[in-house]
Design an enzyme around this catalytic site. Structure first.
Site, PDB file in Angstrom:
ATOM      1  N   ASP A  92       0.832  -1.230   0.092  1.00  0.00           N
ATOM      2  CA  ASP A  92       0.045  -0.087   0.013  1.00  0.00           C
ATOM      3  C   ASP A  92       0.823   1.055   0.073  1.00  0.00           C
ATOM      4  OD1 ASP A  92      -2.744  -0.896  -0.288  1.00  0.00           O
ATOM      5  OD2 ASP A  92      -2.628  -1.343   1.993  1.00  0.00           O
ATOM      6  N   GLU A 122      -5.628   4.326  -0.308  1.00  0.00           N
ATOM      7  CA  GLU A 122      -4.438   3.564  -0.075  1.00  0.00           C
ATOM      8  C   GLU A 122      -3.643   4.095   1.216  1.00  0.00           C
ATOM      9  OE1 GLU A 122      -3.942   0.700  -1.610  1.00  0.00           O
ATOM     10  OE2 GLU A 122      -4.857   1.008  -3.545  1.00  0.00           O
ATOM     11  N   HIS A 125      -5.392   2.566   4.067  1.00  0.00           N
ATOM     12  CA  HIS A 125      -5.216   1.031   4.157  1.00  0.00           C
ATOM     13  C   HIS A 125      -3.769   0.990   5.171  1.00  0.00           C
ATOM     14  CE1 HIS A 125      -7.601   0.073   0.389  1.00  0.00           C
ATOM     15  NE2 HIS A 125      -8.497   0.664   1.219  1.00  0.00           N
ATOM     16  N   TYR A 129      -3.206  -0.768   8.920  1.00  0.00           N
ATOM     17  CA  TYR A 129      -2.159  -1.880   9.176  1.00  0.00           C
ATOM     18  C   TYR A 129      -1.492  -1.510  10.535  1.00  0.00           C
ATOM     19  CZ  TYR A 129      -3.113  -4.112   4.470  1.00  0.00           C
ATOM     20  OH  TYR A 129      -3.701  -4.436   3.514  1.00  0.00           O
ATOM     21  N   GLU A 223      -9.916  -2.381  -2.721  1.00  0.00           N
ATOM     22  CA  GLU A 223      -8.952  -2.743  -3.717  1.00  0.00           C
ATOM     23  C   GLU A 223      -9.960  -3.299  -4.892  1.00  0.00           C
ATOM     24  OE1 GLU A 223      -6.258  -2.057  -3.616  1.00  0.00           O
ATOM     25  OE2 GLU A 223      -5.644  -1.605  -1.638  1.00  0.00           O
ATOM     26  N   HIS A 226     -10.600  -0.422  -7.079  1.00  0.00           N
ATOM     27  CA  HIS A 226      -9.485  -0.175  -7.772  1.00  0.00           C
ATOM     28  C   HIS A 226      -9.074  -0.762  -9.086  1.00  0.00           C
ATOM     29  CE1 HIS A 226      -8.040   1.816  -3.418  1.00  0.00           C
ATOM     30  NE2 HIS A 226      -9.273   2.303  -4.013  1.00  0.00           N
TER      31      HIS A 226
END
Lengths: 349, 146
Positions: A92, A122, A125, A129, A223, A226
């Protein structure tokens, strides 16, 4: 120098003499002003709306349940969990700046806006994490894990395919390199995430770490949009620029996605080896099934044997499963009819 | 016998499936119309003996916006005598695979004589194409032997 190898020039912010509706996705004329009601590809507005309606942020998800469960995972599960987490984060991290960079060379301002939203997602994302990591392990351990992701030879090898093409476009932003970047973006978003997704959904199947997998499900949902957008972008790019729509470039797509498929299998063999309940051969078939879908999305034929989804449990959670109260951004058709099936006297094929 | 295929497609997947349905039906139906949903002549719809609807699915199982007027037309008219069938393409990674087909299915079952549904993942593959003749068979009225 041929058109496909002639570098694209960075676009001036405003070109008042050009029309608001772009004449091309690249090398076109566009004033730089965006009126969504007057765009070359009206379906892009729907796509933009769908991307926005997917909006979420990590802090909405309370990690308490996962924090409690973490101690009950086996050492192997914990290790794989952390390795996959940092590895996905590094993918990412690549995608955020790359999407922003592509914006500078795409003429159509509606596409620029979508690349901007993708780039933003992104970044979300990436943050999620970090959020998962910060809930589970101390900073020293997090740093160690990120270093591990950077040094891991299997990770390096698989990221190299993407990096080489992203760097090549940075060095020399030609239409050809933009096409290659887009194919590799499909690899990154449409192939490379799935061994990681498989692991988290596999934990979820066992009712483990459900908060993490809720985030993974949101990420997968993003995703997929995307990869869908990039596949539409590729089709439009090739249609508008027949010089790019060559046998060599079609072969390039087959070869490069096949390369990513092999690398994903290799990564799965390595990272999922000790995880009980994930059959690696089945996962190999899954990756091929996945790649076939990507080929069909860009308008090509299946490259691998035709098969049904062998791992149907790798799947975005439905709203009902997530008990989501946030309703869709769009006005939805109300489901006022009782669900019927073939037992009601018609056939479902 | 007068029939119509009405479709909408954004990526070409549903269009391709619609083409297959058209090719198959046109072999046995002479009076066959084939229209994009934006080009429907609503005054004519009740003159058909059967209608096949092809739709993609948007988002997590939604009806495409351009399909709404057709959906509403069936709801208002309730043409119970009309034989209908619905086909569509979708992506099984989303919840509610081919959700728009399901939305049409549940409504058409109540409002019309629904005969058959067909769901395909993205662009039709050979095993999907093989289902098209069965789909068309089910849609056509039972032959009446005298």
């Amino acid at each position: 120098m041929s058109f496909t190898d002639t570098p694209l020039s960075r676009i001036k912010l405003l070109n008042p003499t050009y029309p608001n509706k772009a004449t091309g996705v690249i090398n076109g004329q566009n004033s730089g002003l965006l009126n969504w009601n007057d765009i070359a590809y009206p379906q892009m507005y729907d796509l933009y709306q769908t991307l926005l309606s997917n909006f979420w942020k990590a802090q909405e998800i309370n990690m308490q349940d996962d924090i409690k469960q973490w101690d009950y995972l086996t050492e192997t599960e914990k290790d794989v969990f952390l390795r996959i987490n940092t590895q996905l984060a590094s993918l990412d991290s690549l995608q955020t700046p790359t999407m922003t960079q592509v914006m500078d060379y795409v003429t159509d301002s509606s596409f620029k806006a979508i690349f901007a939203v993708i780039s933003q997602q992104e970044a979300v994302h990436n943050e999620s994490y970090s959020y998962i990591l910060s809930s589970l392990v101390p900073l020293a351990e997090q740093n160690k894990r990120f270093d591990q992701a950077k040094e891991d030879p299997v990770v390096q090898k698989r990221n190299q395919l993407i990096l080489d093409h992203y760097e090549a476009f940075r060095e020399e932003p030609t239409p050809q390199k933009l096409y290659e970047l887009a194919i590799n973006s499909i690899n990154l978003e449409g192939i490379y995430f799935y061994a990681g997704f498989a692991f988290f959904y596999h934990l979820a199947r066992q009712q483990k770490m459900l908060k993490t997998s809720t985030m993974i499900s949101y990420i997968q949902r993003d995703e997929m949009q995307h990869a869908y957008f990039i596949s539409q972008f590729i089709r439009i790019l090739l249609t508008e620029n027949p010089e790019l729509n060559t046998d060599e470039n079609i072969q390039y797509a087959y070869d490069t996605i096949d390369r990513a498929v092999q690398l994903e299998k290799e990564w799965a063999n390595y990272i999922l080896e000790d995880i009980e309940g994930i059959d690696l051969e089945e996962f190999h078939h899954y990756v091929e099934y996945l790649a076939n879908k990507r080929f069909r999305q860009i308008g090509l034929d299946n490259y691998y044997p035709e098969r049904d989804n062998p791992m149907a449990w790798i799947h975005v959670f439905s709203d009902e499963m997530m008990n989501e109260t946030k309703s869709d951004f769009f006005e939805q058709k109300s489901r006022t009819y009782t669900k019927v099936s073939s037992s009601n006297g018609f056939d479902e094929l | 016998m007068k029939a119509c295929i009405i479709y909408s497609s954004v990526t070409g997947n549903t269009y391709q499936l619609a083409q297959e349905v058209y090719d198959t039906l046109s072999a046995s139906i002479e009076d066959l119309d084939y229209v994009h949903v934006d080009e429907i002549d609503y005054d004519q719809l009740l003159n058909y003996d059967f209608i096949a609807i092809g739709t993609y699915t948007w988002g997590s199982g939604d009806l495409p916006m351009e399909m709404e007027p057709l959906f509403d037309w069936f709801e208002e008219q309730s043409p119970k005598h009309l034989r209908t069938a619905v086909f569509g393409t979708g992506d099984s990674f989303y919840p509610n695979f081919c959700g728009a087909v399901d939305l049409f299915r549940d409504m058409l079952y109540v409002k019309t004589t629904l005969t058959v549904t067909l769901k395909v993942e993205l662009m039709p593959q050979s095993h999907d194409i093989k289902k098209v003749p069965t789909f068309c068979d089910r849609l056509m009225p039972e032959p009446v032997y005298s």
